[in-house]
Design an enzyme around this catalytic site. Structure first.
Site, PDB file in Angstrom:
ATOM      1  N   LYS A   1      -5.956   2.594 -17.900  1.00 42.87           N
ATOM      2  CA  LYS A   1      -5.828   3.201 -17.263  1.00 42.87           C
ATOM      3  C   LYS A   1      -5.320   2.574 -15.776  1.00 42.87           C
ATOM      4  O   LYS A   1      -5.621   1.526 -15.692  1.00 42.87           O
ATOM      5  CB  LYS A   1      -6.436   4.492 -17.563  1.00 42.87           C
ATOM      6  CG  LYS A   1      -6.613   4.958 -18.382  1.00 42.87           C
ATOM      7  CD  LYS A   1      -7.543   6.346 -18.551  1.00 42.87           C
ATOM      8  CE  LYS A   1      -9.035   6.222 -17.899  1.00 42.87           C
ATOM      9  NZ  LYS A   1      -9.569   7.380 -18.378  1.00 42.87           N
ATOM     10  N   GLY A   2      -4.754   3.359 -14.582  1.00 45.79           N
ATOM     11  CA  GLY A   2      -5.171   2.941 -13.550  1.00 45.79           C
ATOM     12  C   GLY A   2      -5.755   2.482 -12.812  1.00 45.79           C
ATOM     13  O   GLY A   2      -7.029   2.282 -12.775  1.00 45.79           O
ATOM     14  N   VAL A   3      -5.529   1.104 -12.179  1.00 44.35           N
ATOM     15  CA  VAL A   3      -6.686   0.818 -10.866  1.00 44.35           C
ATOM     16  C   VAL A   3      -6.380   0.480  -9.098  1.00 44.35           C
ATOM     17  O   VAL A   3      -7.342   1.180  -8.572  1.00 44.35           O
ATOM     18  CB  VAL A   3      -6.738  -0.793 -11.329  1.00 44.35           C
ATOM     19  CG1 VAL A   3      -7.488  -1.397 -10.445  1.00 44.35           C
ATOM     20  CG2 VAL A   3      -8.657  -0.556 -13.097  1.00 44.35           C
ATOM     21  N   GLY A   4      -5.265   0.379  -9.556  1.00 47.19           N
ATOM     22  CA  GLY A   4      -4.252  -0.222  -8.351  1.00 47.19           C
ATOM     23  C   GLY A   4      -4.932   1.840  -6.763  1.00 47.19           C
ATOM     24  O   GLY A   4      -5.801   0.843  -5.892  1.00 47.19           O
ATOM     25  N   GLU A   5      -4.826   2.350  -6.824  1.00 46.60           N
ATOM     26  CA  GLU A   5      -5.221   3.333  -6.043  1.00 46.60           C
ATOM     27  C   GLU A   5      -7.190   4.547  -6.179  1.00 46.60           C
ATOM     28  O   GLU A   5      -7.144   4.992  -5.606  1.00 46.60           O
ATOM     29  CB  GLU A   5      -4.120   4.665  -6.330  1.00 46.60           C
ATOM     30  CG  GLU A   5      -2.932   3.914  -6.082  1.00 46.60           C
ATOM     31  CD  GLU A   5      -1.789   5.108  -5.622  1.00 46.60           C
ATOM     32  OE1 GLU A   5      -1.555   4.877  -7.117  1.00 46.60           O
ATOM     33  OE2 GLU A   5      -1.532   5.354  -5.366  1.00 46.60           O
TER      34      GLU A   5
ATOM     35  N   ARG B   1      -9.030   1.153 -20.290  1.00 43.30           N
ATOM     36  CA  ARG B   1      -9.221  -0.688 -20.925  1.00 43.30           C
ATOM     37  C   ARG B   1      -9.210  -1.551 -19.617  1.00 43.30           C
ATOM     38  O   ARG B   1      -7.726  -1.373 -19.339  1.00 43.30           O
ATOM     39  CB  ARG B   1      -8.793  -1.399 -21.887  1.00 43.30           C
ATOM     40  CG  ARG B   1      -8.953  -2.564 -22.671  1.00 43.30           C
ATOM     41  CD  ARG B   1      -8.028  -3.033 -23.829  1.00 43.30           C
ATOM     42  NE  ARG B   1      -7.915  -4.225 -23.670  1.00 43.30           N
ATOM     43  CZ  ARG B   1      -6.817  -5.498 -24.982  1.00 43.30           C
ATOM     44  NH1 ARG B   1      -5.523  -4.715 -24.697  1.00 43.30           N
ATOM     45  NH2 ARG B   1      -6.903  -6.530 -24.894  1.00 43.30           N
TER      46      ARG B   1
ATOM     47  N   PHE C   1       0.614  -1.339  -0.128  1.00 44.15           N
ATOM     48  CA  PHE C   1       0.039  -0.244  -0.168  1.00 44.15           C
ATOM     49  C   PHE C   1       1.141   1.164  -0.156  1.00 44.15           C
ATOM     50  O   PHE C   1       0.351   2.148   0.730  1.00 44.15           O
ATOM     51  CB  PHE C   1      -1.137   0.294   1.478  1.00 44.15           C
ATOM     52  CG  PHE C   1      -1.684  -1.490   1.504  1.00 44.15           C
ATOM     53  CD1 PHE C   1      -2.694  -1.386   0.331  1.00 44.15           C
ATOM     54  CD2 PHE C   1      -2.084  -2.050   2.240  1.00 44.15           C
ATOM     55  CE1 PHE C   1      -3.212  -2.896   0.166  1.00 44.15           C
ATOM     56  CE2 PHE C   1      -2.337  -3.016   2.173  1.00 44.15           C
ATOM     57  CZ  PHE C   1      -3.291  -3.217   1.582  1.00 44.15           C
TER      58      PHE C   1
HETATM   59  N1  MCN Z   1      -5.386  -3.579 -13.863  1.00 41.17           N
HETATM   60  C1  MCN Z   1      -6.548  -3.958 -14.548  1.00 41.17           C
HETATM   61  N2  MCN Z   1      -6.848  -2.923 -16.493  1.00 41.17           N
HETATM   62  C2  MCN Z   1      -5.701  -2.007 -15.598  1.00 41.17           C
HETATM   63  C3  MCN Z   1      -4.909  -1.504 -14.900  1.00 41.17           C
HETATM   64  C4  MCN Z   1      -5.019  -2.532 -13.384  1.00 41.17           C
HETATM   65  O1  MCN Z   1      -7.374  -4.792 -14.569  1.00 41.17           O
HETATM   66  N3  MCN Z   1      -6.231  -1.524 -16.637  1.00 41.17           N
HETATM   67  C5  MCN Z   1      -5.614  -4.670 -12.479  1.00 41.17           C
HETATM   68  C6  MCN Z   1      -4.484  -5.647 -12.269  1.00 41.17           C
HETATM   69  O2  MCN Z   1      -4.617  -7.239 -12.136  1.00 41.17           O
HETATM   70  C7  MCN Z   1      -3.144  -5.184 -12.258  1.00 41.17           C
HETATM   71  C8  MCN Z   1      -4.212  -4.184 -10.594  1.00 41.17           C
HETATM   72  O3  MCN Z   1      -5.317  -4.006 -11.413  1.00 41.17           O
HETATM   73  O4  MCN Z   1      -2.677  -6.055 -11.431  1.00 41.17           O
HETATM   74  C9  MCN Z   1      -3.043  -3.224 -10.455  1.00 41.17           C
HETATM   75  O5  MCN Z   1      -2.552  -2.563 -11.725  1.00 41.17           O
HETATM   76  P1  MCN Z   1      -2.247  -0.915 -11.634  1.00 41.17           P
HETATM   77  O6  MCN Z   1      -3.133   0.480 -11.061  1.00 41.17           O
HETATM   78  O7  MCN Z   1      -1.188  -0.571 -13.094  1.00 41.17           O
HETATM   79  O8  MCN Z   1      -1.228  -0.538 -10.318  1.00 41.17           O
HETATM   80  P2  MCN Z   1      -0.063  -1.341 -10.174  1.00 41.17           P
HETATM   81  O9  MCN Z   1       0.060  -2.543 -10.514  1.00 41.17           O
HETATM   82  O10 MCN Z   1       0.749  -0.877 -10.227  1.00 41.17           O
HETATM   83  O11 MCN Z   1      -0.539  -1.441  -8.581  1.00 41.17           O
HETATM   84  C10 MCN Z   1      -0.076  -0.625  -7.253  1.00 41.17           C
HETATM   85  C11 MCN Z   1      -0.997  -0.441  -6.605  1.00 41.17           C
HETATM   86  C12 MCN Z   1      -0.741   0.753  -5.435  1.00 41.17           C
HETATM   87  S1  MCN Z   1       0.194   2.061  -6.110  1.00 41.17           S
HETATM   88  C13 MCN Z   1      -0.541   0.479  -4.552  1.00 41.17           C
HETATM   89  S2  MCN Z   1      -0.477   1.678  -3.387  1.00 41.17           S
HETATM   90  C14 MCN Z   1      -1.728  -0.813  -4.114  1.00 41.17           C
HETATM   91  C15 MCN Z   1      -2.582  -0.841  -5.637  1.00 41.17           C
HETATM   92  O12 MCN Z   1      -1.973  -1.345  -6.195  1.00 41.17           O
HETATM   93  N4  MCN Z   1      -1.095  -1.471  -2.522  1.00 41.17           N
HETATM   94  C16 MCN Z   1      -2.189  -2.366  -3.258  1.00 41.17           C
HETATM   95  N5  MCN Z   1      -2.786  -2.459  -4.374  1.00 41.17           N
HETATM   96  C17 MCN Z   1      -2.873  -3.194  -4.361  1.00 41.17           C
HETATM   97  N6  MCN Z   1      -3.354  -4.494  -3.527  1.00 41.17           N
HETATM   98  C18 MCN Z   1      -3.023  -5.050  -2.535  1.00 41.17           C
HETATM   99  N7  MCN Z   1      -3.916  -6.614  -3.062  1.00 41.17           N
HETATM  100  N8  MCN Z   1      -2.107  -4.978  -1.813  1.00 41.17           N
HETATM  101  C19 MCN Z   1      -1.112  -3.935  -1.884  1.00 41.17           C
HETATM  102  O13 MCN Z   1      -0.377  -3.698  -1.248  1.00 41.17           O
HETATM  103 MO1  MOS Z   2       0.938   3.322  -3.818  1.00 35.91          MO
HETATM  104  S1  MOS Z   2       1.687   4.258  -2.402  1.00 35.91           S
HETATM  105  O1  MOS Z   2       1.703   4.684  -4.656  1.00 35.91           O
HETATM  106  O2  MOS Z   2       2.364   2.538  -3.737  1.00 35.91           O
END
Ligand code: MCN
Ligand code: MOS
Length: 766
Positions: free
Chosen positions: A729-733, A656, A249
């Site tokens: 585009k970004g998903v995680g945050e 996507r 995270f």
């Molecule tokens: N994904 C997708 N389609 C997209 C983008 C992403 O299906 N267009 C899905 C994929 O499964 C991808 C995941 O989402 O593996 C996350 O992709 P992305 O948004 O590129 O993020 P990152 O891989 O760079 O992951 C980092 C992000 C961050 S910055 C934090 S903070 C965070 C997060 O992801 N910490 C996490 N999610 C987390 N999830 C878990 N389980 N644990 C953390 O510590």
């Molecule tokens: Mo996520 S807070 O950018 O590792």
């Protein structure tokens, strides 16, 4: 057992495309984690492993007067007691921009105390228990000095202006003064903690001047660089290994002082050393989200059109370090306004330097602006959803560029429809179920599309299986899975036949996994590497005289389901393994990266070991962001003031989706963290000693299953060619952004009480 052995076909039965990008393949690392076969970094069993335990400062400011180590040194099993006087000095490492460091020694144990919980000594013993017992015998005395406890300490002051955070256009103050409707309020967020299940820790082992570190890491190459610089050894001499990570995270991107302590101890003893933080130490061993204060003033017409936004923000940082939590990041892009001003200060307090936590900046920023616009909606008597649409930004109001894609209007429409927003009765306290007041709130969120570089290696083995290697990581987001899908689709093989290896700095390189950028970068790199491997395979099949396709004189071939055939189906059909055998090749290997073609070795080193990327989200003609809209129902017990979130519908635009099942899981994880932030999470500072009182997971509350209702997520994204190679585009945050204000807005709708200070606990509703 490898991940591959444990794998079964587990895409959704209803969806035949699990082998493709966009398919709902289940997590390929899931079985290994469920069965315990997945080995986390500090679970390595090494010969002669010794155990280190940290001793931390019990005062928030001052100097270490003396450290009495005699009792600890005489305790059973003790091998070494490290203090600032006995630990060999290291070199100062560069920061994450790669700025050349000053040539001054670095000591990971402190003599000058800047916060309570700072590492002052360490004990290394044969067993963990012996080290814990001996650490308790280390006697540290201090000359204590006055401390600044937190932002509300009278001694804290206004802090330092961070000019690079200033964003201004038009005449914001004047337009505010002239506006017929004016809103001005202050919004606060407390210290919050990443609280990953796996605490921080590492095993360090030396062979001569080569260092191997098994450590959970969001950035193997960046951390390897830091270790190399600390110990003045070549970058290539450090190997970081981090196959699985129990959550990060944002907290596991940097090598930290405890890592320097463990690696120093290992070097001194000539033995591998393991150091794992206790849960309380994870509250001070590195920083959580900085506490923030914001003032948002909105000037508007009577019909709710914003004329001016004046925004002032403050976040805390440490005495010696600098953390800026960019509070104007959402404020400056969410709504169209002709006049705007955002400025930010940081205030030094006696705490560890705060750090990155899921959407640093965007998260608290959205709490301010998305609460304020809700206040404006009530002030002018316009529906909170309608007022957002009235102020919709048709282009990036700050960068003054077109959005690459912005499906936020679609998110509002789809979310409102699924939630049933039209049935909302506008007045606060007008919806109830027995003694539960019901509130419906909406808020939007956004996160920029951060872009950088990555590299991958794809290997087609003699048996037709495929290996993908990258020093990028999977901390639960799904990297293993989406990279398997990308290689499978590009090469035309089942995803089951792809083994993805991550988390070893010996592999092809990758930059930091932060800012939700990894998926976009690495799917691009794997797509490229797999494409190159496929070209190589087809090239061999066409040109090698031993190949069954040689006589065909075709200029291309089809690979699908792991089998090779001619496009017109008029020739042989063989498996990849048979083809490789026929031409006598034992494997095919190709690298691919997303760097510009003319990049030098120095460019590459910088790209993977620093965050100094030349790419921004507003490069060229477009402004690139993910977007979301959260619709949330709360139920507030009228007698007790307890708030429960009873329904969440979120519509999100991440472009996507590489794997909708995993994206949904990421979004839900973000929403759950947002619920925790809104209702539960707060690091409570003991003013007398500068300590975090609730430094454990019994008292620092994160949501449990019982706190979380059914969450519905709706994807409204469309492929965005300006954001990544494959259109994501970004998903995680993204999804954590906007949840807390949606809940605060729902609580206002339920109760008529506006809570501007997170978390929303019952005493604030009285
Ligand atoms: N994904 C997708 N389609 C997209 C983008 C992403 O299906 N267009 C899905 C994929 O499964 C991808 C995941 O989402 O593996 C996350 O992709 P992305 O948004 O590129 O993020 P990152 O891989 O760079 O992951 C980092 C992000 C961050 S910055 C934090 S903070 C965070 C997060 O992801 N910490 C996490 N999610 C987390 N999830 C878990 N389980 N644990 C953390 O510590
Ligand atoms: Mo996520 S807070 O950018 O590792």
């Amino acid at each position: 057992m490898t991940i591959h052995d444990l794998r079964t076909r587990h895409g959704d039965a209803s969806d035949g495309s699990a082998d493709q990008v966009g398919g709902r393949l289940s997590r390929v690392d899931g079985p290994a984690k469920i069965t315990g076969a997945a080995k986390y970094a500090v679970e390595q069993q090494l010969e002669g492993l010794a155990h280190a335990v940290l001793v931390e400062s019990t005062v928030p400011a001052g100097k270490v007067r003396a450290i009495d180590t005699a009792a600890a040194e005489g305790a059973p099993g003790v091998l070494l007691v490290l203090t600032p006087d006995t630990i060999p000095p290291l070199k100062t490492a560069s920061d994450w921009f790669g700025t050349p460091p000053p040539d001054v020694p670095y000591c990971p144990l402190a003599r000058d105390i800047a916060f309570s919980g700072q590492h002052v000594a360490a004990v290394v013993a044969e067993s963990f228990e012996q080290a814990v017992a001996a650490a308790a015998l280390v006697k540290v005395s201090y000359d204590e000095a006055p401390a600044v406890a937190d932002l509300s300490d009278p001694k804290a002051g206004d802090g330092i202006a961070i000019d690079m955070m200033t964003k201004e256009w038009g005449e914001a103050e004047a337009a505010f003064a002239a506006a017929p409707v004016r809103i001005c309020a202050a919004y606060n967020t407390p210290r919050e903690y990443q609280a990953p299940m796996e605490p921080h820790g590492l095993i360090a082992a030396w062979q001569g001047d080569r260092l191997t570190v098994w450590e959970p890491s969001q950035w193997l190459d960046g951390m390897a660089r830091t270790y190399a610089e600390w110990f003045a050894i070549p970058f290539e001499n450090v190997r970081l290994v981090s196959p699985y990570i129990g959550g990060g995270f944002g907290s596991k991107a940097l090598a930290l002082s405890h890592g320097a302590v463990a690696a120093s101890a290992a070097k001194m003893l000539g033995r591998p050393v393991r150091l794992v933080m206790s849960r309380p130490q994870t509250f001070t061993g590195y920083g959580g989200r900085a506490a923030t204060r914001q003032t948002v003033t909105l000037g508007a017409d009577r019909d709710g059109k914003i004329q001016s936004i004046v925004h002032r923000g403050v976040n805390e940082t440490s005495m010696g370090g600098m953390w800026v939590e960019p509070l104007g990041s959402v404020t400056s892009v969410m709504y169209a306004t002709p006049n705007f001003s955002s400025k930010q200060n940081v205030v030094r307090v006696n705490s560890v330097v705060p750090g990155a936590m899921r959407a640093p900046g965007e998260n608290p920023s959205a709490f301010g602006i998305e609460s304020a616009i809700d206040e404006l909606a009530y002030e002018v008597g316009i529906d909170p959803l309608e007022i957002r649409l009235r102020n919709y930004a048709e282009q990036d109001p700050h960068a003054r560029k077109a959005w690459s894609t912005r499906q936020l209007r679609e998110a509002f429409v789809a979310g409102a429809e699924a939630f049933g927003w039209a049935r909302r009765s506008p007045a606060p306290r007008s919806m109830r179920d027995g003694n539960q007041l019901i509130g419906w709130g909406v808020a939007a969120g956004t996160y920029p599309v951060r872009r950088a570089y990555g590299e991958a290696l794809v290997r087609i083995l003699a048996d037709g299986t495929v290996e993908v290697e990258s020093s990028s990581i999977d901390m639960g987001q799904g990297t293993y899975t989406i990279l398997a899908q990308t290689a499978a689709e590009t090469l035309g093989v089942p995803a089951d036949n792809v083994v993805v290896k991550l988390g070893d700095s010996r592999f092809a390189r990758a930059g930091v996994t932060g800012g939700s950028r990894l998926a976009g970068i690495m799917t691009g790199a794997v797509h490229k590497a797999a494409g190159a491997a496929l070209d190589h395979l087809v090239g061999l099949a066409i040109s090698d005289p031993r190949s069954p396709f040689h006589a065909l004189q075709a200029n291309t071939l089809v690979v699908a389901g792991g089998r090779v055939s001619s496009p017109r189906g008029d020739g042989p059909e063989v498996s990849i393994a048979e083809l490789l055998a026929s031409v006598g090749a034992d494997q095919i290997e190709a690298k691919g990266d997303t760097m510009p073609a003319n990049s030098t070795a120095e460019d590459r080193y910088k790209a993977y070991t620093t965050i100094a990327t030349p790419l921004t989200h507003t490069d060229g003609d477009y402004s690139r962001h993910s977007w979301c809209a959260h619709f949330i129902e709360v139920r507030v017990d009228e007698d007790f003031g307890t708030v429960r979130v009873s329904r969440v519908v979120s519509a999100l635009d991440s472009g996507r989706l590489y794997n909708p099942k995993l994206a949904e899981s990421q979004w839900k994880g973000g929403i759950i963290m947002g619920i925790g932030q809104a209702l539960l999470e707060e690091g409570i500072v003991d003013r007398r000693h500068g300590r975090i009182v609730n430094n454990n997971l019994a008292d620092y509350l994160v949501p449990t299953n019982a706190d979380i209702p059914d969450i519905q997520t709706i994807s409204v994204g469309i492929p965005d060619p300006h954001s990544s190679a494959l259109g994501g585009k970004g998903v995680g945050e993204l999804a954590i952004v906007g949840v807390a204000p949606a809940i605060a807005n729902a609580v206002f709708h339920a109760t008529g009480k506006r809570v501007r200070d997170l978390p929303i606990t019952l005493e604030k509703l009285i």
